[in-house]
Design a protein around this motif. Structure first.
Motif: not given
Ligand SMILES: [Zn+2]
Length: 433
Positions: A32-34, A80-82, A259-261, A263-265, A302-306, A396-398
């Motif tokens: 689940g990205d982010g 980051d996601s990469a 999910i990530d996108w 979150g960024h928004a 991969d990380h949490s976002t927002g 961004g990410h946390t």
């Molecule tokens: Zn991201």
């Protein structure tokens, strides 16, 4: 580690169930990205049956086993996601932007490649373009996630024991596959792949190898889509196809990309719709394991976002009923409202958000509309976040830990507080058995 514990269990003659640590035949790996812990918590409140006193657990709660540390191989702490996907696919930390290469830009072998070498069937599924950072880090190698064309090329040029690396790919990205300089779709067809670019023709893919690209770049957000359960649908289809080609087992990575996108928004309603689709995909994977117990499911982020939080501005509340009423992403909402006069705006605002168009709302929205589309976006987003008491700390990410979920054969290997590279280590050791 795994071997040591199994040996210990054997030496003690204890009845630790075989299925706890034995290597599974098939692996379903979901990212689940982010998706930090606040996202699964928010989803639980969203899913709550309001007629009962308790808040019912979700599919995530039913398989939670641990937490993962996500820092990359530099001094930023925030990945980051990469870099996150590289750690999750190769068991090696790298720098932000790295696609399955190390700090010196040297290729790192991925678990998908190892699976392919061993004769397993391999698959990648995403709602982003299929050459986006997370899926890319399983089957391509590049010094930068931004080299989308080169990454797409790798899906055909990166031969594993003379074969193409991935037997099934479902996602978006025709723009990167059909280009002036190269037509990868034709090349895939020549290599024997079935192909479709129509989501309603997904079922025309009847055997492997196969490729389905359903968007120019990414799918629309679930909340804006007439196919909000597209990841769940693709997951069911993928498991059907893999089940027919699993003589030596299969490995599949399925990503809840957006999910990530959302979150960024900082867009809570958008995020919750993506969570709902991801939860549906997890349910499909669990059902597959119930029928095929020699399969392992591992889910993580991969990380949490927002920096999402539930509760904001000093108020002890989080209002699911506000989030539930929102019918469009804030981006879509902004595009719709931007060219409207105040009467149209009043009607549409209430239709798409369920929120009243009172004097304050009118002032905030019309004022911002005169300024710019970006200002209108900010104003609309703030109204929804404030009304629901949703908090965000960043675009961004946390660096907070993310959850690990596991189910099926081998699930006990993922219990505890693990580095994200340890998740990959354990999966690779299962693939190599
Ligand atoms: Zn991201």
């Amino acid at each position: 580690m795994t071997r040591k514990i199994s040996a210990l269990a054997f030496a003690l003659g204890c009845t630790l169930s075989n299925s706890a640590f034995a290597a599974p035949k098939n692996i379903i790996y979901m990212i689940g990205d982010g998706m930090g812990p606040a996202f699964t918590t928010a989803y639980r409140y969203m899913q709550d049956d309001k007629t009962t006193k308790i808040v019912e657990p979700t599919v995530f709660d039913s398989i939670l086993v641990g937490m993962a540390h996500t820092y990359p191989d530099d001094d930023t702490v925030v990945t980051d996601s990469a870099a996150g996907a590289t750690a999750l696919s190769t068991a090696s930390k790298s720098y932000n932007g790295a696609i399955a290469v190390d700090t010196h830009k040297k290729s790192l072998k991925t678990m998908l490649e190892i699976a392919k070498e061993r004769g397993m069937t391999t698959a990648l599924v995403a709602t982003s373009q299929i050459n986006h950072a997370t899926p890319a880090s399983f089957a391509a190698h590049n010094e930068s996630r931004r080299n989308y064309d080169e990454i797409a090329d790798d899906y055909i040029d990166n031969k594993i024991a003379g074969k193409l690396p991935v037997d099934l790919m479902l996602g978006g990205g025709t723009k990167y596959f059909i280009r002036d300089d190269r037509n990868l779709v034709s090349e895939f067809k020549e290599a024997g792949y079935q192909y479709t670019d129509k989501f309603n023709k997904l079922d025309s893919l009847s055997r492997l190898p196969a490729l389905g690209l359903f968007a120019d770049v990414a799918f629309p957000h679930a909340i804006d889509s007439d196919e909000p359960k597209r990841l769940t649908t693709m997951t069911n289809k993928t498991l059907d196809l893999l089940d027919k080609h699993n003589e030596k087992g299969f490995f599949v990575m399925i990503e809840g990309s957006q999910i990530d996108w959302c979150g960024h928004a900082n867009d809570i309603a958008c995020a919750m719709k993506e969570m709902d689709d991801f939860a549906g995909a997890i349910k499909a994977a669990k059902a597959y394991i119930d029928a095929n117990p020699d399969t392992l499911l591992v889910v993580t982020a991969d990380h949490s976002t927002g920096g999402l939080t539930l509760g904001s501005n000093g108020v002890y509340q989080w209002k699911t009923e506000v989030v539930e009423q929102v019918k469009a992403s804030v981006k879509e909402l902004t595009n719709t409202l931007f060219d409207m006069n105040v009467d149209q705006m009043a009607k549409t605002w209430t239709q798409l958000t369920g929120l009243p168009f009172d004097k304050e709302t009118e002032k905030a929205l019309t004022g911002a509309q005169k300024d710019s589309k970006e200002a209108l976006y900010k104003a609309a987003n703030k109204l929804i976040n404030d009304a629901s008491f949703t908090g965000w700390t960043t675009k961004g990410h946390t660096a907070i830990d993310v959850q690990i979920f596991a189910y099926g054969q081998g699930r006990d290997a993922f219990i505890g507080s693990l580095n994200n590279t340890q998740i990959a280590d354990k999966l690779i050791s299962f693939i190599e058995k």
